[in-house]
Design a protein around this motif. Structure first.
Motif, PDB file in Angstrom:
ATOM      1  N   LYS A 177      -1.934 -52.290 -88.558  1.00 57.50           N
ATOM      2  CA  LYS A 177      -2.742 -53.015 -87.566  1.00 57.50           C
ATOM      3  C   LYS A 177      -2.141 -52.780 -86.181  1.00 57.50           C
ATOM      4  O   LYS A 177      -0.999 -53.173 -85.927  1.00 57.50           O
ATOM      5  CB  LYS A 177      -2.748 -54.517 -87.873  1.00 57.50           C
ATOM      6  N   GLU A 178      -2.907 -52.147 -85.319  1.00 58.22           N
ATOM      7  CA  GLU A 178      -2.469 -51.892 -83.948  1.00 58.22           C
ATOM      8  C   GLU A 178      -3.160 -52.874 -83.011  1.00 58.22           C
ATOM      9  O   GLU A 178      -4.388 -52.903 -82.942  1.00 58.22           O
ATOM     10  CB  GLU A 178      -2.808 -50.445 -83.546  1.00 58.22           C
ATOM     11  N   ALA A 179      -2.376 -53.661 -82.315  1.00 58.16           N
ATOM     12  CA  ALA A 179      -2.928 -54.657 -81.382  1.00 58.16           C
ATOM     13  C   ALA A 179      -2.957 -54.083 -79.973  1.00 58.16           C
ATOM     14  O   ALA A 179      -1.977 -53.517 -79.499  1.00 58.16           O
ATOM     15  CB  ALA A 179      -2.094 -55.924 -81.404  1.00 58.16           C
ATOM     16  N   CYS A 180      -4.088 -54.251 -79.319  1.00 58.00           N
ATOM     17  CA  CYS A 180      -4.293 -53.764 -77.959  1.00 58.00           C
ATOM     18  C   CYS A 180      -3.981 -54.911 -76.990  1.00 58.00           C
ATOM     19  O   CYS A 180      -4.621 -55.964 -77.060  1.00 58.00           O
ATOM     20  CB  CYS A 180      -5.742 -53.323 -77.837  1.00 58.00           C
ATOM     21  N   VAL A 181      -2.995 -54.719 -76.115  1.00 55.74           N
ATOM     22  CA  VAL A 181      -2.539 -55.809 -75.246  1.00 55.74           C
ATOM     23  C   VAL A 181      -2.348 -55.323 -73.809  1.00 55.74           C
ATOM     24  O   VAL A 181      -2.233 -54.123 -73.563  1.00 55.74           O
ATOM     25  CB  VAL A 181      -1.209 -56.416 -75.752  1.00 55.74           C
ATOM     26  N   GLU A 182      -2.286 -56.286 -72.875  1.00 54.79           N
ATOM     27  CA  GLU A 182      -2.070 -55.918 -71.467  1.00 54.79           C
ATOM     28  C   GLU A 182      -0.951 -56.728 -70.818  1.00 54.79           C
ATOM     29  O   GLU A 182      -0.803 -56.705 -69.607  1.00 54.79           O
ATOM     30  CB  GLU A 182      -3.377 -56.032 -70.662  1.00 54.79           C
ATOM     31  N   SER A 183      -0.166 -57.436 -71.629  1.00 55.91           N
ATOM     32  CA  SER A 183       0.981 -58.161 -71.066  1.00 55.91           C
ATOM     33  C   SER A 183       2.093 -58.227 -72.105  1.00 55.91           C
ATOM     34  O   SER A 183       1.849 -58.057 -73.308  1.00 55.91           O
ATOM     35  CB  SER A 183       0.584 -59.584 -70.658  1.00 55.91           C
ATOM     36  N   LEU A 184       3.309 -58.497 -71.634  1.00 50.97           N
ATOM     37  CA  LEU A 184       4.452 -58.624 -72.534  1.00 50.97           C
ATOM     38  C   LEU A 184       4.281 -59.834 -73.447  1.00 50.97           C
ATOM     39  O   LEU A 184       4.602 -59.781 -74.637  1.00 50.97           O
ATOM     40  CB  LEU A 184       5.742 -58.750 -71.717  1.00 50.97           C
TER      41      LEU A 184
ATOM     42  N   LYS B 246       8.757 -50.454 -69.843  1.00 51.97           N
ATOM     43  CA  LYS B 246      10.186 -50.594 -70.164  1.00 51.97           C
ATOM     44  C   LYS B 246      10.457 -51.906 -70.899  1.00 51.97           C
ATOM     45  O   LYS B 246      11.196 -51.936 -71.881  1.00 51.97           O
ATOM     46  CB  LYS B 246      11.026 -50.528 -68.876  1.00 51.97           C
ATOM     47  N   GLN B 247       9.861 -52.993 -70.403  1.00 52.65           N
ATOM     48  CA  GLN B 247      10.066 -54.302 -71.031  1.00 52.65           C
ATOM     49  C   GLN B 247       9.564 -54.298 -72.473  1.00 52.65           C
ATOM     50  O   GLN B 247      10.275 -54.726 -73.390  1.00 52.65           O
ATOM     51  CB  GLN B 247       9.323 -55.394 -70.248  1.00 52.65           C
ATOM     52  N   ALA B 248       8.343 -53.813 -72.655  1.00 56.55           N
ATOM     53  CA  ALA B 248       7.742 -53.831 -73.994  1.00 56.55           C
ATOM     54  C   ALA B 248       8.530 -52.958 -74.967  1.00 56.55           C
ATOM     55  O   ALA B 248       8.813 -53.368 -76.101  1.00 56.55           O
ATOM     56  CB  ALA B 248       6.285 -53.369 -73.924  1.00 56.55           C
ATOM     57  N   CYS B 249       8.905 -51.778 -74.513  1.00 57.68           N
ATOM     58  CA  CYS B 249       9.614 -50.852 -75.407  1.00 57.68           C
ATOM     59  C   CYS B 249      11.009 -51.343 -75.758  1.00 57.68           C
ATOM     60  O   CYS B 249      11.505 -51.085 -76.859  1.00 57.68           O
ATOM     61  CB  CYS B 249       9.673 -49.458 -74.785  1.00 57.68           C
ATOM     62  N   SER B 250      11.637 -52.065 -74.843  1.00 53.60           N
ATOM     63  CA  SER B 250      13.002 -52.534 -75.117  1.00 53.60           C
ATOM     64  C   SER B 250      13.031 -53.860 -75.871  1.00 53.60           C
ATOM     65  O   SER B 250      13.981 -54.146 -76.597  1.00 53.60           O
ATOM     66  CB  SER B 250      13.802 -52.662 -73.814  1.00 53.60           C
TER      67      SER B 250
ATOM     68  N   LEU C 277      10.393 -55.250 -77.923  1.00 51.69           N
ATOM     69  CA  LEU C 277       9.562 -55.431 -79.115  1.00 51.69           C
ATOM     70  C   LEU C 277      10.188 -54.758 -80.334  1.00 51.69           C
ATOM     71  O   LEU C 277      10.773 -53.683 -80.224  1.00 51.69           O
ATOM     72  CB  LEU C 277       8.162 -54.855 -78.896  1.00 51.69           C
ATOM     73  N   PRO C 278      10.010 -55.374 -81.505  1.00 54.73           N
ATOM     74  CA  PRO C 278      10.574 -54.798 -82.724  1.00 54.73           C
ATOM     75  C   PRO C 278       9.654 -53.778 -83.396  1.00 54.73           C
ATOM     76  O   PRO C 278       9.972 -53.260 -84.463  1.00 54.73           O
ATOM     77  CB  PRO C 278      10.739 -56.037 -83.622  1.00 54.73           C
ATOM     78  N   ILE C 279       8.497 -53.520 -82.794  1.00 55.02           N
ATOM     79  CA  ILE C 279       7.517 -52.582 -83.385  1.00 55.02           C
ATOM     80  C   ILE C 279       7.203 -51.467 -82.376  1.00 55.02           C
ATOM     81  O   ILE C 279       7.449 -51.618 -81.180  1.00 55.02           O
ATOM     82  CB  ILE C 279       6.214 -53.321 -83.803  1.00 55.02           C
ATOM     83  N   PRO C 280       6.665 -50.328 -82.852  1.00 50.90           N
ATOM     84  CA  PRO C 280       6.373 -49.209 -81.958  1.00 50.90           C
ATOM     85  C   PRO C 280       5.336 -49.563 -80.887  1.00 50.90           C
ATOM     86  O   PRO C 280       4.408 -50.339 -81.128  1.00 50.90           O
ATOM     87  CB  PRO C 280       5.811 -48.127 -82.898  1.00 50.90           C
ATOM     88  N   VAL C 281       5.527 -48.958 -79.713  1.00 47.29           N
ATOM     89  CA  VAL C 281       4.622 -49.176 -78.572  1.00 47.29           C
ATOM     90  C   VAL C 281       4.017 -47.835 -78.157  1.00 47.29           C
ATOM     91  O   VAL C 281       4.735 -46.878 -77.881  1.00 47.29           O
ATOM     92  CB  VAL C 281       5.377 -49.792 -77.372  1.00 47.29           C
ATOM     93  N   MET C 282       2.694 -47.784 -78.116  1.00 46.76           N
ATOM     94  CA  MET C 282       1.953 -46.640 -77.578  1.00 46.76           C
ATOM     95  C   MET C 282       1.473 -47.033 -76.186  1.00 46.76           C
ATOM     96  O   MET C 282       0.931 -48.132 -76.012  1.00 46.76           O
ATOM     97  CB  MET C 282       0.731 -46.322 -78.442  1.00 46.76           C
ATOM     98  N   THR C 283       1.648 -46.178 -75.189  1.00 47.76           N
ATOM     99  CA  THR C 283       1.230 -46.546 -73.836  1.00 47.76           C
ATOM    100  C   THR C 283       0.037 -45.709 -73.381  1.00 47.76           C
ATOM    101  O   THR C 283      -0.035 -44.512 -73.641  1.00 47.76           O
ATOM    102  CB  THR C 283       2.381 -46.396 -72.825  1.00 47.76           C
ATOM    103  N   MET C 284      -0.879 -46.357 -72.708  1.00 46.96           N
ATOM    104  CA  MET C 284      -2.082 -45.700 -72.199  1.00 46.96           C
ATOM    105  C   MET C 284      -1.744 -44.822 -71.002  1.00 46.96           C
ATOM    106  O   MET C 284      -0.946 -45.204 -70.146  1.00 46.96           O
ATOM    107  CB  MET C 284      -3.098 -46.780 -71.794  1.00 46.96           C
TER     108      MET C 284
ATOM    109  N   LYS D 218       7.913 -41.668 -71.752  1.00 46.24           N
ATOM    110  CA  LYS D 218       9.131 -41.089 -72.342  1.00 46.24           C
ATOM    111  C   LYS D 218      10.374 -41.829 -71.848  1.00 46.24           C
ATOM    112  O   LYS D 218      11.252 -42.192 -72.637  1.00 46.24           O
ATOM    113  CB  LYS D 218       9.231 -39.606 -71.989  1.00 46.24           C
ATOM    114  N   ALA D 219      10.429 -42.060 -70.532  1.00 42.03           N
ATOM    115  CA  ALA D 219      11.596 -42.731 -69.949  1.00 42.03           C
ATOM    116  C   ALA D 219      11.732 -44.164 -70.449  1.00 42.03           C
ATOM    117  O   ALA D 219      12.843 -44.685 -70.586  1.00 42.03           O
ATOM    118  CB  ALA D 219      11.491 -42.712 -68.421  1.00 42.03           C
ATOM    119  N   ALA D 220      10.595 -44.800 -70.738  1.00 41.75           N
ATOM    120  CA  ALA D 220      10.614 -46.199 -71.195  1.00 41.75           C
ATOM    121  C   ALA D 220      10.977 -46.322 -72.674  1.00 41.75           C
ATOM    122  O   ALA D 220      11.326 -47.403 -73.139  1.00 41.75           O
ATOM    123  CB  ALA D 220       9.245 -46.836 -70.947  1.00 41.75           C
ATOM    124  N   GLY D 221      10.856 -45.214 -73.398  1.00 43.76           N
ATOM    125  CA  GLY D 221      11.145 -45.261 -74.836  1.00 43.76           C
ATOM    126  C   GLY D 221       9.926 -45.538 -75.693  1.00 43.76           C
ATOM    127  O   GLY D 221      10.051 -46.028 -76.825  1.00 43.76           O
TER     128      GLY D 221
END
Length: 207
Positions: free
Chosen positions: A3-10, A43-47, A49-56, A82-85
């Motif tokens: 399940k991939e959740a689409c979000v716009e805030s941390l 950067k905040q989300a990638c550092s 969150l315990p789950i993978p983050v895909m960025t638009m 890439k820089a954000a992880g």
């Protein structure tokens, strides 16, 4: 089932993770169907969150016909991911006659390496999204296609989604979207045969 959740805030991202989302698609401005989020948010989300983050990677709202200048902006968004992880990037480009913009999609998918790419719902603007799958599976680096089968909802587009999954031949994951809710995600998975699903409310209302 993923399940991939689409979000716009941390805050939304963290709530989605707590509620059982397996992956996040991070965007800005979902009123415009999702634009490139800020580098700070990436950067905040990638550092945190315990789950993978895909960025638009999408520089503006409107259509998916992108100029050379906008393609350069998308490269910057990929560099930031890439820089954000980030675990991957999401973009989609079409030609003026609503075919896959193969040249720029290849260019950006190669640029994104080693990050996997999700080709987003731009594919639903095509007359025949199945043809889009045919093209995209020849482009290295495209791992997923986000689609509602060319319709407003996954339930309406289920027949086309099934054909897209068949055409993908296991080479590309068809990530099903379009009013996928926590209340209907199981049904949509069963009807389409999809094992990865995406939605704003896939793990409930994020408020």
């Amino acid at each position: 089932m993923i399940k991939e959740a689409c979000v716009e805030s941390l805050k939304e991202a963290k709530m989605a993770a707590e509620r059982g989302a397996n992956r996040i698609e991070l965007c800005a401005d979902l009123a415009e169907d999702g634009l490139t989020p800020s580098f700070e948010l990436m950067k905040q989300a990638c550092s945190e969150l315990p789950i993978p983050v895909m960025t638009m990677a999408r520089p503006r709202g409107g259509n998916f016909v992108h100029t050379a200048e906008e393609v350069e902006q998308m490269k910057v968004a990929i560099d930031q991911a890439k820089a954000a992880g980030a675990h991957g990037v999401v973009f989609g480009l079409l030609t003026p006659d609503n075919k896959i913009d193969e040249k720029n999609t290849r260019l950006l998918a190669e640029y994104a390496q080693p990050l996997p790419v999700t080709f987003h719902k731009a594919i639903d603007e095509m007359d025949d999204p199945v043809e889009g799958v045919r093209v995209l599976k020849t482009i290295p680096g495209i791992k997923r296609i986000l689609t509602s089968g060319g319709k407003a909802t996954a339930l309406e587009g289920q027949e086309t989604i099934r054909k897209m999954i068949q055409e993908a031949e296991g080479q590309i994951i068809i990530l099903v979207a379009g009013k996928v809710l926590d209340s209907n995600v199981e049904e949509i998975s069963r009807l389409t045969g999809a094992s990865e699903l995406h939605g704003r409310k896939i793990v409930g209302e994020l408020i």
